[in-house]
Design a protein around this motif. Structure first.
Motif, PDB file in Angstrom:
ATOM      1  N   ASN A 181       0.835  -1.188   0.000  1.00  0.00           N
ATOM      2  CA  ASN A 181       0.000   0.000   0.000  1.00  0.00           C
ATOM      3  C   ASN A 181       0.872   1.241   0.000  1.00  0.00           C
ATOM      4  OD1 ASN A 181       0.970   0.087   2.572  1.00  0.00           O
ATOM      5  ND2 ASN A 181      -0.890  -0.707   3.520  1.00  0.00           N
ATOM      6  N   SER A 182       0.230   2.387   0.165  1.00  0.00           N
ATOM      7  CA  SER A 182       0.954   3.651   0.089  1.00  0.00           C
ATOM      8  C   SER A 182       1.962   3.789   1.220  1.00  0.00           C
ATOM      9  CB  SER A 182      -0.030   4.826   0.122  1.00  0.00           C
ATOM     10  OG  SER A 182      -0.811   4.762   1.315  1.00  0.00           O
ATOM     11  N   ALA A 183       1.727   3.104   2.349  1.00  0.00           N
ATOM     12  CA  ALA A 183       2.638   3.194   3.484  1.00  0.00           C
ATOM     13  C   ALA A 183       3.817   2.247   3.336  1.00  0.00           C
ATOM     14  CB  ALA A 183       1.888   2.890   4.784  1.00  0.00           C
ATOM     15  N   GLY A 184       3.841   1.465   2.284  1.00  0.00           N
ATOM     16  CA  GLY A 184       4.940   0.551   2.069  1.00  0.00           C
ATOM     17  C   GLY A 184       4.773  -0.774   2.784  1.00  0.00           C
ATOM     18  N   ARG A 185       3.604  -1.070   3.371  1.00  0.00           N
ATOM     19  CA  ARG A 185       3.353  -2.309   4.070  1.00  0.00           C
ATOM     20  C   ARG A 185       2.715  -3.317   3.130  1.00  0.00           C
ATOM     21  NH1 ARG A 185      -0.628  -1.564   6.713  1.00  0.00           N
ATOM     22  NH2 ARG A 185      -0.541  -3.348   8.121  1.00  0.00           N
ATOM     23  N   LYS A 186       2.958  -4.597   3.392  1.00  0.00           N
ATOM     24  CA  LYS A 186       2.354  -5.642   2.582  1.00  0.00           C
ATOM     25  C   LYS A 186       0.900  -5.826   2.963  1.00  0.00           C
ATOM     26  CE  LYS A 186       6.645  -8.194   1.922  1.00  0.00           C
ATOM     27  NZ  LYS A 186       7.340  -9.471   2.121  1.00  0.00           N
ATOM     28  N   ASP A 187       0.045  -6.062   1.982  1.00  0.00           N
ATOM     29  CA  ASP A 187      -1.374  -6.281   2.225  1.00  0.00           C
ATOM     30  C   ASP A 187      -1.682  -7.724   2.597  1.00  0.00           C
ATOM     31  OD1 ASP A 187      -2.158  -4.033  -0.464  1.00  0.00           O
ATOM     32  OD2 ASP A 187      -1.997  -3.612   1.679  1.00  0.00           O
ATOM     33  N   VAL A 188      -0.795  -8.653   2.221  1.00  0.00           N
ATOM     34  CA  VAL A 188      -1.024 -10.074   2.476  1.00  0.00           C
ATOM     35  C   VAL A 188       0.268 -10.680   3.020  1.00  0.00           C
ATOM     36  CG1 VAL A 188      -1.620 -12.308   1.473  1.00  0.00           C
ATOM     37  CG2 VAL A 188      -2.755 -10.239   0.654  1.00  0.00           C
ATOM     38  N   HIS A 189       0.115 -11.527   4.038  1.00  0.00           N
ATOM     39  CA  HIS A 189       1.259 -12.246   4.601  1.00  0.00           C
ATOM     40  C   HIS A 189       1.066 -13.737   4.347  1.00  0.00           C
ATOM     41  CE1 HIS A 189       4.539 -13.192   7.420  1.00  0.00           C
ATOM     42  NE2 HIS A 189       3.775 -14.209   7.791  1.00  0.00           N
ATOM     43  N   ILE A 190       2.095 -14.386   3.774  1.00  0.00           N
ATOM     44  CA  ILE A 190       2.059 -15.818   3.527  1.00  0.00           C
ATOM     45  C   ILE A 190       2.638 -16.516   4.752  1.00  0.00           C
ATOM     46  CG2 ILE A 190       2.743 -17.692   2.002  1.00  0.00           C
ATOM     47  CD1 ILE A 190       0.908 -15.609   0.722  1.00  0.00           C
ATOM     48  N   VAL A 191       1.851 -17.375   5.361  1.00  0.00           N
ATOM     49  CA  VAL A 191       2.252 -18.031   6.603  1.00  0.00           C
ATOM     50  C   VAL A 191       3.419 -18.977   6.337  1.00  0.00           C
ATOM     51  CG1 VAL A 191       1.514 -19.558   8.473  1.00  0.00           C
ATOM     52  CG2 VAL A 191      -0.063 -17.833   7.554  1.00  0.00           C
ATOM     53  N   GLN A 192       4.471 -18.814   7.149  1.00  0.00           N
ATOM     54  CA  GLN A 192       5.626 -19.694   7.089  1.00  0.00           C
ATOM     55  C   GLN A 192       5.631 -20.608   8.318  1.00  0.00           C
ATOM     56  OE1 GLN A 192       7.507 -19.564   4.355  1.00  0.00           O
ATOM     57  NE2 GLN A 192       6.300 -17.842   3.576  1.00  0.00           N
ATOM     58  N   ALA A 193       6.612 -21.491   8.359  1.00  0.00           N
ATOM     59  CA  ALA A 193       6.704 -22.396   9.501  1.00  0.00           C
ATOM     60  C   ALA A 193       6.899 -21.615  10.793  1.00  0.00           C
ATOM     61  CB  ALA A 193       7.865 -23.375   9.296  1.00  0.00           C
ATOM     62  N   GLU A 194       6.193 -22.047  11.853  1.00  0.00           N
ATOM     63  CA  GLU A 194       6.271 -21.467  13.193  1.00  0.00           C
ATOM     64  C   GLU A 194       5.694 -20.058  13.256  1.00  0.00           C
ATOM     65  OE1 GLU A 194      10.246 -21.684  14.562  1.00  0.00           O
ATOM     66  OE2 GLU A 194      10.363 -23.878  14.471  1.00  0.00           O
ATOM     67  N   ASP A 195       4.920 -19.644  12.256  1.00  0.00           N
ATOM     68  CA  ASP A 195       4.236 -18.338  12.321  1.00  0.00           C
ATOM     69  C   ASP A 195       3.008 -18.446  13.217  1.00  0.00           C
ATOM     70  OD1 ASP A 195       5.940 -16.853  10.897  1.00  0.00           O
ATOM     71  OD2 ASP A 195       4.755 -16.740   9.061  1.00  0.00           O
ATOM     72  N   SER A 196       2.667 -17.334  13.864  1.00  0.00           N
ATOM     73  CA  SER A 196       1.458 -17.241  14.689  1.00  0.00           C
ATOM     74  C   SER A 196       0.885 -15.851  14.521  1.00  0.00           C
ATOM     75  CB  SER A 196       1.770 -17.513  16.165  1.00  0.00           C
ATOM     76  OG  SER A 196       2.647 -16.518  16.669  1.00  0.00           O
ATOM     77  N   LEU A 197      -0.381 -15.703  14.911  1.00  0.00           N
ATOM     78  CA  LEU A 197      -1.003 -14.380  14.797  1.00  0.00           C
ATOM     79  C   LEU A 197      -0.276 -13.359  15.659  1.00  0.00           C
ATOM     80  CD1 LEU A 197      -4.860 -15.061  14.699  1.00  0.00           C
ATOM     81  CD2 LEU A 197      -3.357 -14.334  12.851  1.00  0.00           C
ATOM     82  N   TRP A 198       0.208 -13.788  16.823  1.00  0.00           N
ATOM     83  CA  TRP A 198       0.921 -12.849  17.694  1.00  0.00           C
ATOM     84  C   TRP A 198       2.210 -12.368  17.022  1.00  0.00           C
ATOM     85  CZ3 TRP A 198      -1.549 -11.345  22.052  1.00  0.00           C
ATOM     86  CH2 TRP A 198      -2.622 -12.132  22.489  1.00  0.00           C
ATOM     87  N   GLY A 199       2.956 -13.306  16.411  1.00  0.00           N
ATOM     88  CA  GLY A 199       4.187 -12.920  15.730  1.00  0.00           C
ATOM     89  C   GLY A 199       3.923 -12.035  14.523  1.00  0.00           C
ATOM     90  N   ILE A 200       2.857 -12.370  13.754  1.00  0.00           N
ATOM     91  CA  ILE A 200       2.524 -11.557  12.578  1.00  0.00           C
ATOM     92  C   ILE A 200       2.111 -10.159  13.004  1.00  0.00           C
ATOM     93  CG2 ILE A 200       0.967 -11.367  10.607  1.00  0.00           C
ATOM     94  CD1 ILE A 200       0.854 -14.421  10.540  1.00  0.00           C
ATOM     95  N   ALA A 201       1.327 -10.073  14.095  1.00  0.00           N
ATOM     96  CA  ALA A 201       0.901  -8.763  14.587  1.00  0.00           C
ATOM     97  C   ALA A 201       2.094  -7.925  15.005  1.00  0.00           C
ATOM     98  CB  ALA A 201      -0.074  -8.949  15.756  1.00  0.00           C
ATOM     99  N   ALA A 202       3.054  -8.553  15.690  1.00  0.00           N
ATOM    100  CA  ALA A 202       4.241  -7.807  16.104  1.00  0.00           C
ATOM    101  C   ALA A 202       5.068  -7.382  14.904  1.00  0.00           C
ATOM    102  CB  ALA A 202       5.076  -8.666  17.053  1.00  0.00           C
ATOM    103  N   GLN A 203       5.121  -8.232  13.856  1.00  0.00           N
ATOM    104  CA  GLN A 203       5.909  -7.918  12.664  1.00  0.00           C
ATOM    105  C   GLN A 203       5.356  -6.710  11.923  1.00  0.00           C
ATOM    106  OE1 GLN A 203       6.348 -11.234   9.996  1.00  0.00           O
ATOM    107  NE2 GLN A 203       7.241  -9.999   8.350  1.00  0.00           N
ATOM    108  N   TYR A 204       4.050  -6.601  11.875  1.00  0.00           N
ATOM    109  CA  TYR A 204       3.429  -5.509  11.112  1.00  0.00           C
ATOM    110  C   TYR A 204       2.962  -4.363  12.005  1.00  0.00           C
ATOM    111  CZ  TYR A 204       3.528  -8.643   7.122  1.00  0.00           C
ATOM    112  OH  TYR A 204       3.937  -9.463   6.106  1.00  0.00           O
TER     113      TYR A 204
END
Length: 275
Positions: A181-204
């Motif tokens: 998007n305009s802020a430079g953030r990805k609109d979609v995250h592809i889940v990798q091994a050992e990913d969790s919603l908590w980790g994804i939330a912290a990443q973004y």
């Protein structure tokens, strides 16, 4: 004539040695020497004249060569490099060998080399062609050398044969790069091994509640590898109803106090009925 020869060469026995007698004795030797010189001169002259008039005979050695034509999968001819022909691995090439030279009786064969691999063709006489297909196992420089004579072993390359086998390559599924998007953030995250919603939330830099609500999943949901998690924009707000349902489990329609009062009322009604 006979009398003259006898008087010139004959020396009577018991005659005294004189200059005339000695000359008569040496006369036959002189005549023999003269005849030998005449014969030698004639022989020399005959040999010299024959050497001058006769054309020299030239003996030429038989030669043998191989012409190579290589075409790739697009039927385009390959150019020869300084060391040979560069062939790619797992690619199909059509090769035609044409023999030439003057060794017509026996002909020869061709040696195909690439590093440690060596292949031998069947017998080829000048004017013969040998087409075959080559699928290299690995990339390398291939050389083709014509050899006069016959190969004592069993040839590896025959007319119309195929050397090598094409390997099927495993296609890796293409993963589309998420749009930004305009802020430079990805609109979609592809889940990798050992990913969790908590980790994804912290990443973004966003809350788990927003990600769960935006993707319509529970906050403690187990994610699958390759699953697409949509990242909400920064200005996304969780709806009030969704916030209550996503944070707390389903509550009963009445509060705990109201439930106690209702139980009290029920017991009072029961006692009045008994009276």
């Amino acid at each position: 004539m006979k009398q003259w020869i006898k008087s010139a060469l004959y020396v009577p026995k018991h005659s005294k040695p004189t200059d005339e007698n000695i000359l008569r004795l040496l006369m036959p030797s002189f005549l023999g020497m003269i005849l030998c010189m005449v014969f030698l001169a004639g022989t020399t002259w005959a040999w010299f004249t024959a050497s001058v008039q006769t054309q020299p005979q030239t003996i030429e050695a038989a030669n043998y060569d191989i012409t190579v034509l290589i075409k790739d999968g697009n039927n385009q001819p390959l150019e020869k490099t300084e060391k040979g022909y560069l062939l790619s691995a797992n690619a199909e090439y059509t090769i035609t060998l044409t023999a030439g030279g003057t060794a017509k009786e026996f002909g020869g064969y061709c040696i195909v080399r690439c590093e440690e691999a060596t292949l031998y063709t069947t017998q080829l006489r000048p004017g013969d062609t040998l087409p075959f297909t080559l699928i290299p196992e690995k990339e390398g420089i291939y050389t083709f050398t014509g050899v006069w004579g016959s190969y004592s072993g069993k040839p590896d390359i025959t007319n119309g044969c195929t050397i090598g086998r094409k390997k099927e390559t495993q296609r890796v599924p293409e993963v589309s790069e998420p749009q930004q998007n305009s802020a430079g953030r990805k609109d979609v995250h592809i889940v990798q091994a050992e990913d969790s919603l908590w980790g994804i939330a912290a990443q973004y830099g966003i809350t788990v509640e927003k990600i769960a609500t935006y993707n319509d999943i529970a906050q403690d949901a187990v994610l699958q590898i390759g699953q697409e998690i949509k990242i909400p924009p920064q200005d996304y707000e969780v709806p009030a109803a969704s916030s209550t349902s996503s944070i707390l489990p389903e509550e009963s329609s009445s509060k705990p106090g109201e439930a106690a009062e209702s139980r009290g009322d029920e017991s009072a009604e029961t006692s009045s009925d008994s009276e």
